[in-house]
Design an enzyme around this catalytic site. Structure first.
Site, PDB file in Angstrom:
ATOM      1  N   SER A   1       0.785  -1.242   0.000  1.00 23.00           N
ATOM      2  CA  SER A   1       0.000   0.000   0.000  1.00 23.00           C
ATOM      3  C   SER A   1       0.818   1.294   0.000  1.00 23.00           C
ATOM      4  CB  SER A   1      -0.916   0.005   1.230  1.00 23.00           C
ATOM      5  OG  SER A   1      -0.151   0.197   2.408  1.00 23.00           O
TER       6      SER A   1
ATOM      7  N   THR B   1      -8.691   2.682  -4.213  1.00 25.77           N
ATOM      8  CA  THR B   1      -8.133   3.966  -3.793  1.00 25.77           C
ATOM      9  C   THR B   1      -8.472   5.066  -4.789  1.00 25.77           C
ATOM     10  OG1 THR B   1      -6.047   5.169  -3.509  1.00 25.77           O
ATOM     11  CG2 THR B   1      -5.952   3.225  -4.876  1.00 25.77           C
TER      12      THR B   1
ATOM     13  N   GLU C   1      -6.411   7.080  -5.792  1.00 23.84           N
ATOM     14  CA  GLU C   1      -5.221   7.330  -6.625  1.00 23.84           C
ATOM     15  C   GLU C   1      -5.417   6.826  -8.050  1.00 23.84           C
ATOM     16  OE1 GLU C   1      -1.390   6.695  -4.993  1.00 23.84           O
ATOM     17  OE2 GLU C   1      -1.990   7.305  -2.990  1.00 23.84           O
TER      18      GLU C   1
ATOM     19  N   TYR D   1       2.276   1.771  -7.612  1.00 24.86           N
ATOM     20  CA  TYR D   1       1.197   1.391  -6.676  1.00 24.86           C
ATOM     21  C   TYR D   1      -0.172   1.680  -7.289  1.00 24.86           C
ATOM     22  CZ  TYR D   1      -2.289   2.084  -3.013  1.00 24.86           C
ATOM     23  OH  TYR D   1      -3.464   2.059  -2.283  1.00 24.86           O
TER      24      TYR D   1
ATOM     25  N   VAL E   1       9.415  16.770   4.796  1.00 24.12           N
ATOM     26  CA  VAL E   1       8.296  17.128   3.909  1.00 24.12           C
ATOM     27  C   VAL E   1       8.802  17.115   2.466  1.00 24.12           C
ATOM     28  CG1 VAL E   1       6.709  18.990   3.277  1.00 24.12           C
ATOM     29  CG2 VAL E   1       7.145  18.474   5.687  1.00 24.12           C
ATOM     30  N   TYR E   2       8.131  16.357   1.604  1.00 21.80           N
ATOM     31  CA  TYR E   2       8.564  16.239   0.211  1.00 21.80           C
ATOM     32  C   TYR E   2       8.285  17.533  -0.558  1.00 21.80           C
ATOM     33  CZ  TYR E   2       8.305  11.126   1.063  1.00 21.80           C
ATOM     34  OH  TYR E   2       8.441   9.843   1.560  1.00 21.80           O
TER      35      TYR E   2
ATOM     36  N   ARG F   1      -4.041  16.372   0.149  1.00 22.09           N
ATOM     37  CA  ARG F   1      -4.726  15.090   0.309  1.00 22.09           C
ATOM     38  C   ARG F   1      -6.051  15.350   1.022  1.00 22.09           C
ATOM     39  NH1 ARG F   1      -1.424  14.291  -2.904  1.00 22.09           N
ATOM     40  NH2 ARG F   1       0.082  12.603  -3.086  1.00 22.09           N
TER      41      ARG F   1
ATOM     42  N   ASN G   1       0.044  19.077   2.770  1.00 22.60           N
ATOM     43  CA  ASN G   1       0.907  18.321   3.684  1.00 22.60           C
ATOM     44  C   ASN G   1       1.495  19.223   4.763  1.00 22.60           C
ATOM     45  OD1 ASN G   1       0.371  16.059   2.172  1.00 22.60           O
ATOM     46  ND2 ASN G   1       2.225  16.257   0.912  1.00 22.60           N
TER      47      ASN G   1
ATOM     48  N   ARG H   1       8.917  13.334  -4.053  1.00 22.34           N
ATOM     49  CA  ARG H   1       8.582  11.975  -4.538  1.00 22.34           C
ATOM     50  C   ARG H   1       8.544  12.023  -6.063  1.00 22.34           C
ATOM     51  NH1 ARG H   1       2.977   9.636  -2.254  1.00 22.34           N
ATOM     52  NH2 ARG H   1       4.285   8.813  -0.582  1.00 22.34           N
TER      53      ARG H   1
HETATM   54  P1  NAD Z   1      -1.416  -1.683   5.110  1.00 23.17           P
HETATM   55  O1  NAD Z   1      -0.163  -1.669   4.307  1.00 23.17           O
HETATM   56  O2  NAD Z   1      -1.424  -1.073   6.459  1.00 23.17           O
HETATM   57  O3  NAD Z   1      -1.889  -3.190   5.294  1.00 23.17           O
HETATM   58  C1  NAD Z   1      -1.861  -4.143   4.259  1.00 23.17           C
HETATM   59  C2  NAD Z   1      -2.082  -5.523   4.863  1.00 23.17           C
HETATM   60  O4  NAD Z   1      -2.099  -6.467   3.783  1.00 23.17           O
HETATM   61  C3  NAD Z   1      -0.979  -5.954   5.825  1.00 23.17           C
HETATM   62  O5  NAD Z   1      -1.540  -6.559   6.968  1.00 23.17           O
HETATM   63  C4  NAD Z   1      -0.187  -6.976   5.021  1.00 23.17           C
HETATM   64  O6  NAD Z   1       0.434  -7.990   5.816  1.00 23.17           O
HETATM   65  C5  NAD Z   1      -1.283  -7.567   4.140  1.00 23.17           C
HETATM   66  N1  NAD Z   1      -0.737  -8.163   2.910  1.00 23.17           N
HETATM   67  C6  NAD Z   1       0.175  -7.624   2.061  1.00 23.17           C
HETATM   68  N2  NAD Z   1       0.449  -8.497   1.071  1.00 23.17           N
HETATM   69  C7  NAD Z   1      -0.326  -9.591   1.282  1.00 23.17           C
HETATM   70  C8  NAD Z   1      -0.516 -10.826   0.608  1.00 23.17           C
HETATM   71  N3  NAD Z   1       0.177 -11.108  -0.515  1.00 23.17           N
HETATM   72  N4  NAD Z   1      -1.394 -11.716   1.103  1.00 23.17           N
HETATM   73  C9  NAD Z   1      -2.086 -11.442   2.230  1.00 23.17           C
HETATM   74  N5  NAD Z   1      -1.944 -10.307   2.932  1.00 23.17           N
HETATM   75  C10 NAD Z   1      -1.080  -9.390   2.470  1.00 23.17           C
HETATM   76  O7  NAD Z   1      -2.509  -1.050   4.160  1.00 23.17           O
HETATM   77  P2  NAD Z   1      -3.779  -0.147   4.518  1.00 23.17           P
HETATM   78  O8  NAD Z   1      -3.364   1.252   4.569  1.00 23.17           O
HETATM   79  O9  NAD Z   1      -4.505  -0.756   5.658  1.00 23.17           O
HETATM   80  O10 NAD Z   1      -4.618  -0.328   3.173  1.00 23.17           O
HETATM   81  C11 NAD Z   1      -5.554  -1.394   3.053  1.00 23.17           C
HETATM   82  C12 NAD Z   1      -6.206  -1.315   1.683  1.00 23.17           C
HETATM   83  O11 NAD Z   1      -6.874  -0.074   1.542  1.00 23.17           O
HETATM   84  C13 NAD Z   1      -5.248  -1.419   0.518  1.00 23.17           C
HETATM   85  O12 NAD Z   1      -5.864  -2.180  -0.481  1.00 23.17           O
HETATM   86  C14 NAD Z   1      -5.060   0.024   0.064  1.00 23.17           C
HETATM   87  O13 NAD Z   1      -4.782   0.068  -1.310  1.00 23.17           O
HETATM   88  C15 NAD Z   1      -6.419   0.595   0.365  1.00 23.17           C
HETATM   89  N6  NAD Z   1      -6.484   2.038   0.656  1.00 23.17           N
HETATM   90  C16 NAD Z   1      -5.671   2.584   1.610  1.00 23.17           C
HETATM   91  C17 NAD Z   1      -5.797   3.933   1.918  1.00 23.17           C
HETATM   92  C18 NAD Z   1      -4.944   4.596   2.979  1.00 23.17           C
HETATM   93  O14 NAD Z   1      -4.998   5.803   3.132  1.00 23.17           O
HETATM   94  N7  NAD Z   1      -4.175   3.859   3.754  1.00 23.17           N
HETATM   95  C19 NAD Z   1      -6.737   4.723   1.233  1.00 23.17           C
HETATM   96  C20 NAD Z   1      -7.526   4.131   0.251  1.00 23.17           C
HETATM   97  C21 NAD Z   1      -7.401   2.786  -0.011  1.00 23.17           C
HETATM   98  O1  DAU Z   2      -5.285   8.453  -1.445  1.00 21.94           O
HETATM   99  C1  DAU Z   2      -5.291   7.158  -0.940  1.00 21.94           C
HETATM  100  C2  DAU Z   2      -3.870   6.659  -0.747  1.00 21.94           C
HETATM  101  O2  DAU Z   2      -3.346   7.372   0.366  1.00 21.94           O
HETATM  102  C3  DAU Z   2      -3.797   5.156  -0.493  1.00 21.94           C
HETATM  103  O3  DAU Z   2      -4.222   4.483  -1.657  1.00 21.94           O
HETATM  104  C4  DAU Z   2      -2.375   4.719  -0.138  1.00 21.94           C
HETATM  105  O4  DAU Z   2      -2.360   3.353   0.206  1.00 21.94           O
HETATM  106  C5  DAU Z   2      -1.911   5.546   1.044  1.00 21.94           C
HETATM  107  O5  DAU Z   2      -0.574   5.208   1.359  1.00 21.94           O
HETATM  108  C6  DAU Z   2      -2.027   7.037   0.747  1.00 21.94           C
HETATM  109  O6  DAU Z   2      -1.100   7.429  -0.290  1.00 21.94           O
HETATM  110  P1  DAU Z   2      -0.261   8.791  -0.199  1.00 21.94           P
HETATM  111  O7  DAU Z   2       0.919   8.646  -1.051  1.00 21.94           O
HETATM  112  O8  DAU Z   2      -1.146   9.969  -0.389  1.00 21.94           O
HETATM  113  O9  DAU Z   2       0.121   8.736   1.373  1.00 21.94           O
HETATM  114  P2  DAU Z   2       1.483   9.069   2.166  1.00 21.94           P
HETATM  115  O10 DAU Z   2       1.135   9.043   3.609  1.00 21.94           O
HETATM  116  O11 DAU Z   2       2.601   8.212   1.711  1.00 21.94           O
HETATM  117  O12 DAU Z   2       1.788  10.553   1.740  1.00 21.94           O
HETATM  118  C7  DAU Z   2       0.853  11.586   1.947  1.00 21.94           C
HETATM  119  C8  DAU Z   2       1.446  12.863   1.406  1.00 21.94           C
HETATM  120  O13 DAU Z   2       2.557  13.245   2.237  1.00 21.94           O
HETATM  121  C9  DAU Z   2       2.026  12.743   0.002  1.00 21.94           C
HETATM  122  O14 DAU Z   2       1.793  13.954  -0.699  1.00 21.94           O
HETATM  123  C10 DAU Z   2       3.511  12.534   0.208  1.00 21.94           C
HETATM  124  C11 DAU Z   2       3.773  13.335   1.481  1.00 21.94           C
HETATM  125  N1  DAU Z   2       4.860  12.820   2.350  1.00 21.94           N
HETATM  126  C12 DAU Z   2       4.803  11.520   2.742  1.00 21.94           C
HETATM  127  C13 DAU Z   2       5.789  11.005   3.558  1.00 21.94           C
HETATM  128  C14 DAU Z   2       5.763   9.560   3.986  1.00 21.94           C
HETATM  129  C15 DAU Z   2       5.861  13.666   2.787  1.00 21.94           C
HETATM  130  O15 DAU Z   2       5.875  14.864   2.446  1.00 21.94           O
HETATM  131  N2  DAU Z   2       6.840  13.167   3.594  1.00 21.94           N
HETATM  132  C16 DAU Z   2       6.852  11.867   3.986  1.00 21.94           C
HETATM  133  O16 DAU Z   2       7.806  11.454   4.710  1.00 21.94           O
END
Ligand code: NAD
Ligand code: DAU
Length: 339
Positions: free
Chosen positions: A85, A125, A127, A153, A209-210, A217, A252, A276
């Site tokens: 993710s 997502t 994205e 991703y 901060v990138y 977001r 951010n 990034r």
């Molecule tokens: P996360 O990375 O915290 O958790 C992912 C989980 O999936 C982990 O427990 C990992 O062990 C498991 N996993 C990874 N590969 C696997 C495999 N091959 N088989 C079985 N399990 C596996 O992710 P998250 O932030 O909880 O995101 C969960 C879902 O929601 C993802 O599909 C992500 O794309 C989606 N999503 C996340 C966000 C966000 O902001 N975090 C937003 C929108 C959608």
């Molecule tokens: O929009 C949904 C998505 O949100 C999910 O699908 C992804 O799984 C989840 O990881 C998240 O993606 P982002 O790339 O938006 O999240 P992240 O927390 O990695 O970064 C958020 C913003 O902050 C992004 O613009 C990059 C910036 N960033 C991130 C990190 C880790 C920084 O500036 N510094 C950092 O160290």
């Protein structure tokens, strides 16, 4: 209802397991999770002894494991959270993202076809809509926008969504997809913006901060996401995509400054680092469809959600400090060392 929740040892999956067991005492849940670096059994400790819950360690892309589990359990519903993710990791090494996020989804759907289910829900997502310009605050992601991708991703998640829709059209698999904006809340792995910044601030370390920090977001408290998925499972229409997000846009820099203020640390900790690659500018969801069809609206305001989240990290130091030793340090040095 018997649910298979994949990826339930991760951030959103675990919050979903807690939400469902609390809200629907009649439901049973089997969690299939490979326990990658992002999966954490400690998170699921509060439900491990619940007779309605079973944890199975396994890879969603492993056909034999998945088919055996479906044969044993006779699921009604599958909710597929399992994924790689983190965008930054996908830029470093895309291969595992394609395997888990695309092939894993295929294997789960093949098993769902073979053994029969009433719903296959794909956790997607926002994205997959690419990004929006910073100077057009009037534009939002709607479900009818074309699917595109900026990072490996998001390309893997977009591919999975296309495959899910193809299985619906070709084989009649009863699918739904949700596409959610950025989540925050308890149990988020500290590689993502909010927990990483909380942890660094508490340790008086630089906050990386990138670029300029202007990227935007649309933040959603994780329980609001879980409630939306639950509604889609019960009342959503098969073959439909639902966007989930709550008009909660922040740059951010705004997020990082809010965190610093709440933990009482100086803004001088903010350090601008290299951007990034392919960094998406702005995400912003139009949630009209899920609001009108299912009555969903976010309930947690950002100010409350971020305070609760910071409090949670303060009260659960051992949870994230355990994660931040060992492999995490290696990851951090590689990602941020020469940035
Ligand atoms: P996360 O990375 O915290 O958790 C992912 C989980 O999936 C982990 O427990 C990992 O062990 C498991 N996993 C990874 N590969 C696997 C495999 N091959 N088989 C079985 N399990 C596996 O992710 P998250 O932030 O909880 O995101 C969960 C879902 O929601 C993802 O599909 C992500 O794309 C989606 N999503 C996340 C966000 C966000 O902001 N975090 C937003 C929108 C959608
Ligand atoms: O929009 C949904 C998505 O949100 C999910 O699908 C992804 O799984 C989840 O990881 C998240 O993606 P982002 O790339 O938006 O999240 P992240 O927390 O990695 O970064 C958020 C913003 O902050 C992004 O613009 C990059 C910036 N960033 C991130 C990190 C880790 C920084 O500036 N510094 C950092 O160290």
């Amino acid at each position: 209802m018997k649910l298979l929740v994949t990826g339930g040892a991760g951030f959103i999956g675990a919050n979903f397991v807690f939400y469902m067991l609390k809200t629907h005492p009649e439901d049973e849940i089997v969690c299939l999770d490979a326990l990658t670096y992002a999966g954490n059994l400690e998170t699921l400790e509060p439900v491990m002894d619940d007779p309605r819950f079973r944890f199975v360690k396994g890879d969603v892309a492993d056909r034999e494991t998945v088919f055996r589990l479906f044969a044993e359990e006779k699921f009604d519903v599958v909710v597929n959270f399992a994924a790689e993710s983190h965008v930054d990791r996908s830029i470093e090494d895309p291969g595992i993202f394609l395997r888990t996020n695309i092939l894993g989804t295929q294997v789960l759907m093949d098993a769902a076809r073979e053994y029969g289910i009433t719903r296959f829900h794909q956790v997607g997502t926002d994205e997959v809509y690419g990004d929006l310009p910073l100077d057009r605050p009037d534009l939002f992601f709607t479900e009818d926008m074309p699917v595109t991708a900026s990072s490996p991703y998001s390309a893997s998640k977009a591919s999975a969504d296309l495959l899910v829709m193809a299985y619906h059209r070709t084989y009649g698999l009863p699918v739904t997809i949700s596409r959610c904006s950025n989540n925050y809340g308890p149990y988020q792995f500290p590689e993502k913006l909010i927990p990483l910044m909380i942890a660094n601030a508490l340790a008086d370390k630089p906050l990386p901060v990138y670029g300029t920090g202007e990227n935007v977001r649309d933040w959603l408290y994780v329980e609001d996401h879980c409630r939306a998925i639950d509604l889609i499972l019960r009342d959503g229409s098969v073959g439909e995509v639902y966007n989930i997000g709550g008009h909660n846009e922040k740059s951010n820099l705004q997020v990082v400054k809010t965190i610093l203020k709440q933990v009482g640390k100086p803004e001088s900790l903010i350090t601008f680092v290299g951007d990034r690659k392919g960094h998406d500018l702005r995400y912003a969801i139009d949630p009209t469809k899920i609001h009108e069809a299912l009555g969903w609206l976010p309930e947690t305001k950002f100010d409350d959600g971020i305070r609760q989240t910071i409090d949670w990290y303060l009260q659960h130091e051992s949870w994230w400090k355990n994660i931040m030793s060992g492999d995490y340090q290696e990851y951090y040095d590689k990602m941020y060392g020469n940035r």
